[in-house]
Design a protein around this motif. Structure first.
Motif, PDB file in Angstrom:
ATOM      1  N   ASN A 135       7.295   8.133   0.234  1.00 24.93           N
ATOM      2  CA  ASN A 135       6.365   8.416  -0.861  1.00 24.93           C
ATOM      3  C   ASN A 135       5.185   9.250  -0.363  1.00 24.93           C
ATOM      4  O   ASN A 135       4.102   8.733  -0.110  1.00 24.93           O
ATOM      5  CB  ASN A 135       5.876   7.100  -1.476  1.00 24.93           C
ATOM      6  N   ASP A 136       5.450  10.561  -0.265  1.00 26.05           N
ATOM      7  CA  ASP A 136       4.386  11.485   0.140  1.00 26.05           C
ATOM      8  C   ASP A 136       3.800  12.066  -1.146  1.00 26.05           C
ATOM      9  O   ASP A 136       2.722  11.682  -1.586  1.00 26.05           O
ATOM     10  CB  ASP A 136       4.995  12.566   1.054  1.00 26.05           C
ATOM     11  N   ARG A 151      -7.370   1.789  -2.458  1.00 23.25           N
ATOM     12  CA  ARG A 151      -7.103   0.889  -3.586  1.00 23.25           C
ATOM     13  C   ARG A 151      -8.316  -0.007  -3.848  1.00 23.25           C
ATOM     14  O   ARG A 151      -8.579  -0.397  -4.982  1.00 23.25           O
ATOM     15  CB  ARG A 151      -5.858   0.046  -3.287  1.00 23.25           C
ATOM     16  N   GLY A 182       0.791  -1.227   0.000  1.00 20.89           N
ATOM     17  CA  GLY A 182       0.000   0.000   0.000  1.00 20.89           C
ATOM     18  C   GLY A 182       0.823   1.276   0.000  1.00 20.89           C
ATOM     19  O   GLY A 182       0.281   2.374  -0.167  1.00 20.89           O
ATOM     20  N   THR A 231       3.775  -0.332  -6.652  1.00 23.57           N
ATOM     21  CA  THR A 231       3.216  -0.721  -7.955  1.00 23.57           C
ATOM     22  C   THR A 231       2.962   0.528  -8.802  1.00 23.57           C
ATOM     23  O   THR A 231       3.289   0.575  -9.991  1.00 23.57           O
ATOM     24  CB  THR A 231       1.887  -1.494  -7.763  1.00 23.57           C
ATOM     25  N   THR A 232       2.431   1.568  -8.164  1.00 20.52           N
ATOM     26  CA  THR A 232       2.168   2.837  -8.861  1.00 20.52           C
ATOM     27  C   THR A 232       3.487   3.422  -9.382  1.00 20.52           C
ATOM     28  O   THR A 232       3.577   3.829 -10.545  1.00 20.52           O
ATOM     29  CB  THR A 232       1.525   3.844  -7.863  1.00 20.52           C
TER      30      THR A 232
HETATM   31  P1  ADP Z   1       1.831  -1.175  -3.289  1.00 20.66           P
HETATM   32  O1  ADP Z   1       2.168  -1.668  -4.670  1.00 20.66           O
HETATM   33  O2  ADP Z   1       3.033  -0.697  -2.543  1.00 20.66           O
HETATM   34  O3  ADP Z   1       1.034  -2.180  -2.515  1.00 20.66           O
HETATM   35  P2  ADP Z   1       0.087   0.688  -4.712  1.00 20.66           P
HETATM   36  O4  ADP Z   1       0.992   1.242  -5.738  1.00 20.66           O
HETATM   37  O5  ADP Z   1      -0.954  -0.312  -5.148  1.00 20.66           O
HETATM   38  O6  ADP Z   1       0.898   0.124  -3.457  1.00 20.66           O
HETATM   39  O7  ADP Z   1      -0.631   1.955  -4.026  1.00 20.66           O
HETATM   40  C1  ADP Z   1      -1.683   1.824  -3.069  1.00 20.66           C
HETATM   41  C2  ADP Z   1      -2.706   2.967  -3.283  1.00 20.66           C
HETATM   42  O8  ADP Z   1      -2.073   4.212  -2.911  1.00 20.66           O
HETATM   43  C3  ADP Z   1      -3.153   3.119  -4.730  1.00 20.66           C
HETATM   44  O9  ADP Z   1      -4.548   3.413  -4.734  1.00 20.66           O
HETATM   45  C4  ADP Z   1      -2.336   4.297  -5.249  1.00 20.66           C
HETATM   46  O10 ADP Z   1      -3.033   5.005  -6.253  1.00 20.66           O
HETATM   47  C5  ADP Z   1      -2.154   5.144  -4.002  1.00 20.66           C
HETATM   48  N1  ADP Z   1      -0.908   5.941  -3.969  1.00 20.66           N
HETATM   49  C6  ADP Z   1       0.342   5.556  -4.338  1.00 20.66           C
HETATM   50  N2  ADP Z   1       1.249   6.547  -4.131  1.00 20.66           N
HETATM   51  C7  ADP Z   1       0.559   7.585  -3.617  1.00 20.66           C
HETATM   52  C8  ADP Z   1       0.931   8.915  -3.182  1.00 20.66           C
HETATM   53  N3  ADP Z   1       2.194   9.392  -3.236  1.00 20.66           N
HETATM   54  N4  ADP Z   1      -0.050   9.721  -2.700  1.00 20.66           N
HETATM   55  C9  ADP Z   1      -1.339   9.274  -2.618  1.00 20.66           C
HETATM   56  N5  ADP Z   1      -1.755   8.036  -3.012  1.00 20.66           N
HETATM   57  C10 ADP Z   1      -0.824   7.205  -3.493  1.00 20.66           C
END
Ligand code: ADP
Ligand code: 5GP
Length: 219
Positions: free
Chosen positions: A177-178, A146, A23, A27-28
């Motif tokens: 990651n802010d 998510r 979270g 992935t993003t």
């Molecule tokens: P992970 O792969 O680490 O489990 P994700 O990339 O799926 O996490 O991100 C989890 C959620 O947080 C997604 O809905 C994404 O759009 C959101 N997100 C990612 N980075 C940020 C950010 N810097 N600010 C706000 N929301 C974010």
């Protein structure tokens, strides 16, 4: 942000590892990084967990049964493997080796156990980045936003986040990651700098020799 030079020097591919508690945004960030540099390969992991609604077989994961996973593991087909949140995850060996041999860099979205195994097997070729959330509250909000996992799975991942986070101190780089745009810039900067490391550019010797020869001829 653009690449510094278009001159093509023979390079050794590197393994670029992103880890974080579930979270935090890896992935993003991985997707944005690969949009910025489509030459960056993505290691697609095998997993025994069920696909999320938005996930596509062969793009996000290779979804396999536990029996198939264990068979592949025992045949030595994985570069690393781990048990995370009661499911198996692993990196298939062949596609990574093929990409590296072709001089391509490969991105990995794997946990700390996988990062540790890659570091042990290929220290010089591995660069590790740990992505932290700005706060526990933001992490929970992101997991909920998510909206791909049922509440009990979100709760399990929040409970496991502390265990993942405490491994940040063996990673080469740490990003909080802010602001997403700023995080992407930081990851791009790391990748650019790591690609420029002298030992990752074996073609430099030939390049410099040629300049030396041309300098002598020009005298
Ligand atoms: P992970 O792969 O680490 O489990 P994700 O990339 O799926 O996490 O991100 C989890 C959620 O947080 C997604 O809905 C994404 O759009 C959101 N997100 C990612 N980075 C940020 C950010 N810097 N600010 C706000 N929301 C974010
Ligand atoms: P998710 O189920 O949210 O996709 O992933 C859960 C955790 O497993 C994340 O920390 C992710 O980085 C990790 N993971 C995904 N693929 C692999 C893999 O191939 N190897 C290892 N060691 N961890 C992985």
């Amino acid at each position: 942000m653009s690449e510094p030079s278009k001159i093509n020097i023979n390079r050794r591919g590197l393994m670029f590892v992103l880890s974080s508690p579930s979270g935090a945004g890896k992935t993003t960030l991985s997707k944005l990084l690969r949009e910025w540099d489509p030459s960056l390969g993505l290691s697609i992991s095998a997993t025994t967990r069920s696909p999320r609604p938005s996930e596509v077989e062969g793009e996000d994961y290779l979804f396999v049964s536990t029996q198939e996973f264990l068979k592949q593991r025992d045949r030595g087909e994985f570069l690393e493997w781990a048990l995370v949140f009661e499911h198996y995850y692993a990196t298939p060996r062949k596609p990574v080796e093929q990409a590296l041999d072709a001089g391509r860099d490969v991105l990995f979205d794997i946990d700390w156990q996988g990062a540790e195994q890659l570091r042990e097997s290929a220290r010089d070729d591995v660069v590790t980045v740990f992505v932290l959330p700005p706060s526990a509250q933001a992490l929970e909000e992101r997991l909920q936003k998510r909206a791909q996992d049922p509440p009990e799975v979100v709760a399990k991942r929040m409970a496991g986040a502390g265990n993942e986070i405490r491994h940040y101190d063996v990673y080469d780089y740490v990003i909080i990651n802010d602001d997403l745009e700023q995080s992407l810039k930081s990851i791009q900067a790391i990748l650019i700098a790591e690609r420029l490391k002298r030992n990752r550019q074996p073609g430099l010797q030939e390049f410099v020799s040629q300049i030396e020869k041309d300098l002598i001829l020009g005298e």
